[in-house]
Enzyme design. Structure first.
Site, mmCIF file in Angstrom:
data_model
loop_
_atom_site.group_PDB
_atom_site.id
_atom_site.type_symbol
_atom_site.label_atom_id
_atom_site.label_comp_id
_atom_site.label_asym_id
_atom_site.label_seq_id
_atom_site.Cartn_x
_atom_site.Cartn_y
_atom_site.Cartn_z
ATOM 1 N N HIS A 347 0.703 -1.246 0.010
ATOM 2 C CA HIS A 347 -0.085 0.044 0.048
ATOM 3 C C HIS A 347 0.832 1.239 0.079
ATOM 4 C CE1 HIS A 347 -0.251 1.625 4.293
ATOM 5 N NE2 HIS A 347 0.466 0.200 4.664
ATOM 6 N N ASP A 357 6.040 2.959 7.266
ATOM 7 C CA ASP A 357 4.758 2.420 7.094
ATOM 8 C C ASP A 357 4.113 3.204 6.084
ATOM 9 O OD1 ASP A 357 2.210 1.140 7.041
ATOM 10 O OD2 ASP A 357 1.799 1.433 9.289
ATOM 11 N N GLU A 394 -5.185 1.501 2.740
ATOM 12 C CA GLU A 394 -5.016 0.484 3.526
ATOM 13 C C GLU A 394 -5.123 0.974 5.025
ATOM 14 O OE1 GLU A 394 -2.725 -2.405 6.137
ATOM 15 O OE2 GLU A 394 -2.386 -0.339 5.753
ATOM 16 N N GLU A 395 -4.755 1.873 5.496
ATOM 17 C CA GLU A 395 -4.793 2.586 6.790
ATOM 18 C C GLU A 395 -6.319 2.556 7.316
ATOM 19 O OE1 GLU A 395 -2.290 2.191 8.508
ATOM 20 O OE2 GLU A 395 -0.614 2.652 7.504
ATOM 21 N N ASP A 423 4.370 -4.898 3.514
ATOM 22 C CA ASP A 423 3.782 -3.321 3.868
ATOM 23 C C ASP A 423 4.880 -2.871 4.501
ATOM 24 O OD1 ASP A 423 2.450 -1.560 5.457
ATOM 25 O OD2 ASP A 423 0.751 -2.887 5.900
ATOM 26 N N HIS A 507 2.861 4.852 13.080
ATOM 27 C CA HIS A 507 1.607 5.610 12.842
ATOM 28 C C HIS A 507 1.835 7.124 13.429
ATOM 29 C CE1 HIS A 507 -1.472 2.257 11.672
ATOM 30 N NE2 HIS A 507 -0.674 2.284 10.850
#
Ligand SMILES: *[C@@H]1O[C@H](CO)[C@@H](O)[C@H](O)[C@H]1NC(C)=O
Ligand SMILES: *[C@@H]1O[C@H](CO)[C@@H](O)[C@H](O)[C@H]1NC(C)=O
Ligand SMILES: *[C@@H]1O[C@H](CO)[C@@H](O)[C@H](O)[C@H]1NC(C)=O
Ligand SMILES: *[C@@H]1O[C@H](CO)[C@@H](O)[C@H](O)[C@H]1NC(C)=O
Ligand SMILES: *[C@@H]1O[C@H](CO)[C@@H](O)[C@H](O)[C@H]1NC(C)=O
Ligand SMILES: *[C@@H]1O[C@H](CO)[C@@H](O)[C@H](O)[C@H]1NC(C)=O
Length: 702
Positions: A347, A357, A394-395, A423, A507
């Site tokens: 993603h 990420d 995706e998140e 990922d 994140h």
């Protein structure tokens, strides 16, 4: 550090015996003869292209891709994300690859306002800082403030209780202490086995009014303590307005008020907090003393669990809106079997800058595209079609990949050989893999060919073995990246690989290029290693005349699962159906492997043989689909795979056979007879699924 290289088999370098020389000459003759008739597909060429692939590695290119991708935040559905879409698309186009972009419309969720204040009994009001360190104005940086996507808007006011990881067990411990969270706001430490959504769901069930979550981070690896973890709290995967079908431009969409949609969201608001803000709350808590284990695990100054006189006001206001998302694809058509697909996906959307990420994976994908394009210029065409996939959203809940899988379900079912997911490619040291078991052997073989990035001479495989004692491939029951729709909905054999296990800036606004070069991969050699493994997996699956899928490993793994399952059960239910079906799969697997061996020995003769090979390959490809069940897992019917998928009880130790796992959990609330019957029924369903896989592998009607 040295170049990525092929670890050559030692036997090639030792002195050849006369027999070897003879065989070698014979093989040369055969190759020489058949290249005249059936060029250019022969094992020698395939090996040569693998060598070229490995020797074209570059830490410079990957690093420059990552720098570009992370130059600004690119949250799905926002304007800056369109630049990232364009960057990936033009990269593919500039390499001369067939490129296309596919939009979907999906319901995404963004914050407008959030506040948390503490109201002390003496009248003092303290507004807790919700920002991350050093950031006073998110919008000027194009960053989204910390929030939980799909949290409902609203205010929750109440006393506070610390509930550890927020698991059922944790609430039981509180219950024994006489603490009831009903009407309270709970504060939760992230890091247990539960997903964000499950934490909120359990809290809501216990009567909590709101949830605050914090992560402890790891100061030694640059988390600075002040990062705040964004994330989704939606249940299930894919666009909530088009559950089970693709959210195409003019397609059907449910109303936001539809119960099916509302069921996907929590009923109480939640917010993430920094460790520091969480400390201000935890320090203020009185009430019963927290158990020693709850206090030991971290840096926090926790003593009581609450509730106390202090009132907390949690206010969140957000908007859910229909946004356009884009998947980007590069297609490399197969020469002999264009209608067989090897899918490699990652993603692209990120909560913030996304250096780990997911763009460590995106940079790796872009480098594989560069190197595949180079192979093509040197005369390579894959046997089967390779599709490089760059997913969006995706998140928010694997939305881009899920909508695409739903749109292409029949073609994927008939033609997809495997899905290879990456990922967060690089999070730290150490290679990790998860896969469906028929791909285990291939992963071992490929990791023997790629140099370990953190040692001079060892291969990834060598290092993996010395780290764990054995090389340990985990399974794909989690619903935490884009393999979920491919495996758990469409039954496509899948792989998920990564370097490093977790990372403290997950994140947060600190997941940026600088963190990558300071803490995870200063010279990008771990990225290079990932590109080596991922790219070679793709080459083998696309080029090997007989698909490298070994179902003996699957049968062995199922056998082990069955043994583990028995430790959860007593004699009142029978595992015989499982035993029988696993035996069937095992014998079908043996037969398929023997056939494969025979076919490989007589390669390159005539068209009839090519058809035989294709027929065997189809059986190898389709066997995984046998594990799907049209009715799916009870209560979560979208999940069709009966071996690997999510259990309703995320704390269950049974991380396979989700239907059986659920039945075991539910049987506690039933009469003994009904409970046993429910478990036995689920055992039969799994046994039938294994039989279907065995029958597909045998390829004969009964
Ligand atoms: C009220 O109580 C809080 C927490 O104990 C303390 O920090 C604050 O100084 C107190 N305010 C007044 C005005 O006493
Ligand atoms: C934050 O930045 C935006 C855009 O640069 C600006 O419009 C806004 O006024 C700033 N807000 C504050 C509180 O400074
Ligand atoms: C907690 O309190 C609520 C409201 O008073 C009550 O309905 C509930 O049964 C209590 N839960 C437990 C486990 O005692
Ligand atoms: C809670 O905080 C919000 C936002 O600051 C405020 O609008 C609301 O009035 C507060 N609620 C209570 C009950 O104090
Ligand atoms: C690539 O690797 C070399 C050798 O380790 C190193 O000197 C160089 O800085 C690296 N390049 C990048 C862009 O990291
Ligand atoms: C299965 O059982 C073995 C042996 O008891 C144990 O080592 C392993 O961790 C178990 N695996 C799972 C997935 O439960």
């Amino acid at each position: 550090m040295s170049q990525n290289l092929t670890k050559s088999n030692n036997s090639f370098t030792s002195k050849p015996s006369p027999l070897c020389t003879f065989l070698f000459l014979t093989i040369l003759c055969i190759l020489g003869f058949y290249t005249v008739h059936y060029p250019p597909r022969n094992p020698k060429n395939a090996l040569l292209f693998q060598q070229i692939f490995l020797s074209s590695a570059s830490n410079y290119t990957i690093s420059s891709y990552l720098r570009s991708l992370t130059s600004h935040p690119h949250l799905a559905g926002t304007k800056p994300s369109f630049e990232t879409i364009h960057y990936v698309k033009s990269h593919f186009e500039n390499l001369g690859l067939e490129t296309h972009t596919l939009p979907f419309k999906a319901l995404l969720s963004y914050p407008i306002h959030a506040s948390v204040s503490m109201h002390f009994y003496n009248g003092t009001v303290l507004d807790l800082p919700l920002n991350e360190m050093g950031i006073s104005n998110y919008s000027s940086l194009g960053l989204v403030q910390p929030y939980h996507a799909y949290s409902p808007s609203g205010t929750a006011q109440g006393k506070v209780v610390f509930v550890n990881y927020g698991s059922e067990d944790d609430y039981s411990v509180l219950g024994v202490m006489g603490v009831n969270v009903s009407g309270c706001i709970v504060i939760v430490k992230k890091g247990g086995s539960l997903s964000r959504g499950a934490i909120v769901e359990i809290a809501e069930k216990k009567g909590a009014l709101g949830v605050l979550m914090y992560a402890e981070g790891d100061v030694s690896r640059g988390s600075f303590g002040f990062g705040v973890e964004r994330g989704t709290v939606m249940k299930g995967v894919g666009d909530p307005l088009s559950p089970g079908w693709a959210g195409v431009e003019d397609g059907e969409r449910l109303e936001l008020e539809d119960n099916k949609v509302l069921d996907r969201f929590p009923g109480i608001p939640s917010l993430p907090l920094s460790f520091e803000s969480a400390q201000l709350i935890l320090e203020s808590l009185r009430g019963p003393l927290a158990p020693q284990e709850w206090r030991n695990s971290g840096r926090s100054k926790l003593s009581g669990v609450g509730p106390d006189q202090v009132l907390l006001n949690l206010t969140y206001q957000g908007e859910k809106k229909l946004a356009t998302i884009h998947n980007v694809f590069a297609v490399i058509r197969g020469l002999e079997e264009p209608d067989r697909y090897v899918l490699m996906g990652n993603h692209r959307d990120a909560w913030t800058y996304g250096a780990v990420d997911p763009n460590s994976g995106t940079a790796t994908l872009l480098d594989i595209a560069r190197r595949y394009a180079l192979l093509m210029r040197k005369g390579w065409n894959p046997r089967r079609t390779i599709i490089l996939c760059s997913w969006d959203a995706e998140e928010f809940g694997m939305i881009g990949s899920t909508e695409w899988v739903e749109l292409n379900l029949v073609n994927l079912g008939a033609k997809a050989v495997a899905y290879l997911n990456v990922d967060c490619a690089v999070q730290g040291p150490g290679f990790f893999a998860r896969a469906t078991p028929q791909l285990d052997n291939l992963i071992f073989e490929v990791t023997k060919k790629v140099k370990d990035p953190d040692s001079e001479v060892a291969t990834i495989y060598d290092k993996w073995i010395t780290m764990n004692g054995i090389s340990n491939i985990e399974r794909l029951s989690g619903v935490d990246s884009d393999f979920a729709p491919f495996l758990q909905h469409a039954g496509v054999p899948s792989v998920d690989i990564y370097y490093g296990r977790d990372f403290p800036v997950y994140h947060t606004a600190n997941d940026d290029f600088n963190w990558m070069i300071n803490h995870a991969d200063p010279f990008f050699w771990r990225h290079v290693a990932m590109a080596g493994v991922w790219g070679l997996l793709g080459l083998h699956l696309a080029d090997d005349p007989v698909l490298p899928l070994n179902y003996l490993s699957y049968a062995e793994q199922l056998q082990e699962h069955k043994n583990n399952l028995s430790s959860f059960l007593d004699d009142s239910v029978s595992l015989t159906p499982l035993v029988t079906s696993i035996k069937e799969l095992q014998s079908a697997a043996k037969r398929a492997n023997d056939e494969a061996k025979t076919l490989m020995e007589q390669e390159f003769t005539d068209d009839r043989l090519a058809l035989k090979m294709r027929a065997l390959n189809d059986r190898l490809m389709l066997a995984e689909r046998g594990f799907l069940d049209m009715d799916g897992i009870k209560g979560r019917e979208w999940f069709k795979h009966l071996i690997y998928g999510p259990c309703s009880n995320q704390e269950s130790n049974l991380v396979f056979f989700p239907g059986i796992s659920d039945a075991i959990s539910e049987s506690m609330r039933m009469s003994q007879r009904d409970g046993q019957a429910a478990i036995q029924h689920e055992i039969w369903r799994v046994a039938r699924a294994i039989q279907r896989a065995a029958a597909a592998l045998k390829g004969e009607l009964t």
